[in-house]
Design a protein around this motif. Sequence first.
Motif, mmCIF file in Angstrom:
data_model
loop_
_atom_site.group_PDB
_atom_site.id
_atom_site.type_symbol
_atom_site.label_atom_id
_atom_site.label_comp_id
_atom_site.label_asym_id
_atom_site.label_seq_id
_atom_site.Cartn_x
_atom_site.Cartn_y
_atom_site.Cartn_z
ATOM 1 N N PHE A 76 0.837 -1.204 0.000
ATOM 2 C CA PHE A 76 0.000 0.000 0.000
ATOM 3 C C PHE A 76 0.876 1.259 0.000
ATOM 4 N N TYR A 77 1.863 1.272 0.895
ATOM 5 C CA TYR A 77 2.730 2.442 1.006
ATOM 6 C C TYR A 77 3.650 2.573 -0.206
ATOM 7 N N TYR A 105 3.832 5.731 -2.580
ATOM 8 C CA TYR A 105 5.120 6.416 -2.725
ATOM 9 C C TYR A 105 5.539 6.493 -4.199
ATOM 10 N N THR A 106 5.448 5.363 -4.896
ATOM 11 C CA THR A 106 5.877 5.362 -6.296
ATOM 12 C C THR A 106 4.965 6.233 -7.166
ATOM 13 N N ASP A 107 3.683 6.271 -6.854
ATOM 14 C CA ASP A 107 2.776 7.158 -7.599
ATOM 15 C C ASP A 107 3.175 8.623 -7.399
ATOM 16 N N ALA A 108 3.549 8.948 -6.154
ATOM 17 C CA ALA A 108 3.971 10.327 -5.857
ATOM 18 C C ALA A 108 5.289 10.660 -6.556
ATOM 19 N N VAL A 109 6.218 9.679 -6.584
ATOM 20 C CA VAL A 109 7.500 9.891 -7.258
ATOM 21 C C VAL A 109 7.283 10.130 -8.751
ATOM 22 N N LEU A 110 6.376 9.361 -9.347
ATOM 23 C CA LEU A 110 6.103 9.495 -10.778
ATOM 24 C C LEU A 110 5.630 10.908 -11.125
ATOM 25 N N LYS A 111 4.864 11.499 -10.203
ATOM 26 C CA LYS A 111 4.346 12.844 -10.444
ATOM 27 C C LYS A 111 5.386 13.941 -10.164
ATOM 28 N N SER A 112 6.318 13.645 -9.271
ATOM 29 C CA SER A 112 7.197 14.714 -8.792
ATOM 30 C C SER A 112 8.632 14.637 -9.283
ATOM 31 N N ASP A 113 9.106 13.462 -9.708
ATOM 32 C CA ASP A 113 10.519 13.318 -10.065
ATOM 33 C C ASP A 113 10.640 12.663 -11.443
#
Length: 730
Positions: free
Chosen positions: A630-631, A635-643
Amino acid sequence: MNKKQEIREIINKAKEEGVKTLDESMAKSILSLAGIDVVEERELTNIEDLNNIAQIWGYPLVLKGISKNIPHKSEMGLVLTDLYNFEDLKRGYESLESKKDLGIEKIIVQPQIEGTREFVVGMFRDPDFGPVVMFGLGGIFTEALEDFSLRVCPINIDEAKRCINEIRSKPLLGDFRGERAVSIEKLAKILVALSDLALEFEDIKEIDINPIKITRDGDVIAVDALLGIETNPIKKEHPDRIDPKHFRKFFYPESVVFIGASSQIGKWGHLLPTLLISGEYEGEIYLLNKKGGEAFGRKMYTDLSQIPDSIDLAIVTIPAKFVIDLIPRLAQKKINHLLLISSGFSETGEEGKKLQKRLVQVAKENNVFIIGPNTMGVCNPHAKFHCIGTLIHPRPGSTAMVSQSGNMGVQLLSFATEQGIGIRGFCGSGNEAMICIEDYLEAFYEDDLTSTLMMYIESVKNGRRFLELAKKISKKKPIILLKGGETDAGIDAAETHTGAMATNTRVFNTVCKQSGILKVDAPSELLTMAASFSSLPIPKGNRVVIISLGGGWAVITADLCAKYGLELSKLPKEVIELIDEKLPDFWSRKNPIDLVGEWDIELPAAILDKVLGWDGCDAVINLGILGRKFYIRKYTDAVLKSDPTYTKEYLDNIKNMVIEHENKFVKICVDMMEKYEKPIFGVRLNTEPDDKTVYEVPGARYKTVCYNSPEDAVRACARMYEYFQWLTRN
């Protein structure tokens, strides 16, 4: 004349005189003949007798006014205690003489037993389960504190001792304020004697010994008693036993006919064939509707006689008023098994009860066996036979389900399916006009594919049979039960403290305790328990090791263990040394084992191997090792959007790697349980929509179980150990 004959004479004499409650003297005569020590007493004919008796017995003494019409003498001021001299005796006697208008028939005197502790012992007859004995705190505290325990008869000495030791006031049984510990052996023999009396003399309705006085040296003596008589005991009628062989046709029919089939979506006559056909049932299916036509691309016959082949099971959804006339036609077609979905019988009131009674009579005359009426249906995944009122197809498993509420049953079945719990078979028992809950118990006991039985019930038809079957089954297969319709109604027309305090709920709880049934309080707990029992080895002790990704969670789980009677094992040196090699120096070196956020699957696997192989551990609870995806996904979804330096493919590989690690840990847990025969209870870190409670490994005997909360895991472990304790003493 033997003692039983003497007791029979006393009871018969009371019946002849129309006495329903024996006075203290008569009651104590029976108790004495049954082997129970009672305080000595004398009847007084005049005041001059007092001085002679006092010289023989000494002081203090007790005076009592006896009347058949006044069961509770103390409440009427007819018991005078602490009489330390002749003047006290004289005044007491004159006081009781002045109350002759209350119906006092005689005045008795007895020694006052010195001691501060008083208990109550009794017997009453439950309408479903028969005679029940009680032990509890006595005297003026009996009804005020309601501190008592029960046992359904018959009981032996060991069961009586367990009953005695269950009261909250148990410390009073030990050494107390300079007085010696109570003779538990003698108390237990009194309970057994009452059990024997109840079974030998069915016209003894209830017995109340209050108080049982404990002397300063721990001896036990009955100082007051009541005994109720039933002039004409009425025996409750019970349904006939149904041979388990008949369940084969209900759960493994090779051919079925839907009587009341319909082409109209939404009707029961359309819903049930829809579920059966979509579930890939391999038997023959026939449809019958008096108007004819087609449904599901099949011909609908207008009469049973038109169907050319033999039929194992009729599934009926026609209105109730037409069902009785159908029975002889079923018999003529040699259809002897009927799944009666139709409602409109006993659940509707008096007229419905009469119709149902007539239905059973006609069915017996025609050798037709009925599940229902008003049933939600039957399901057997092992035969791809799905004929229930909800569109689910559970996977095959070993948990059998029976529910007296159709709606509750299919909801539980749906939840069980979602959580990965395999189903042996399911039945909504409906009104149980013919086949009742006791028959299901017997059938699933004899079924080799059933390892766990899960039940929702509201009542029993034959309490004694239920108790005996449940005790027999529990020695082989756990029964997990949720009870609906619980009440606090006491036994009807109870004259004694014992009968007045007895309630349906307390008696049924006692039945569960004696028979090994694991009674739960909520549907969710029913499923939690079913998941554990159908998947894990049973813990043979209460010593637990907790492995956690975080300290706070572990502390809460440790507190829960204490609450539910589980002990935290003290880690041995070899386990500490192993973890020292893997974790930073600041790890706690005690149980719970805090992995301080370590994500490597190999570490908990190594720890599991060490602690499960150690004699000081009976079970493991792991917290947060599963559920980390879940985490990672967040986390990876957030990384895809931000980095932008990380590609979607790279991040998806990370997510897949975590999923693979979790699948690997599932197999590790199963392998460890296969190796050491000890359970591992999991609690996931967080929940994804596709998460289940039970995870299988092909070919393995055990399964990995992972719950959403520490309390679910701790409670499941505690209840499984409770079951193990019951097994070891039965």
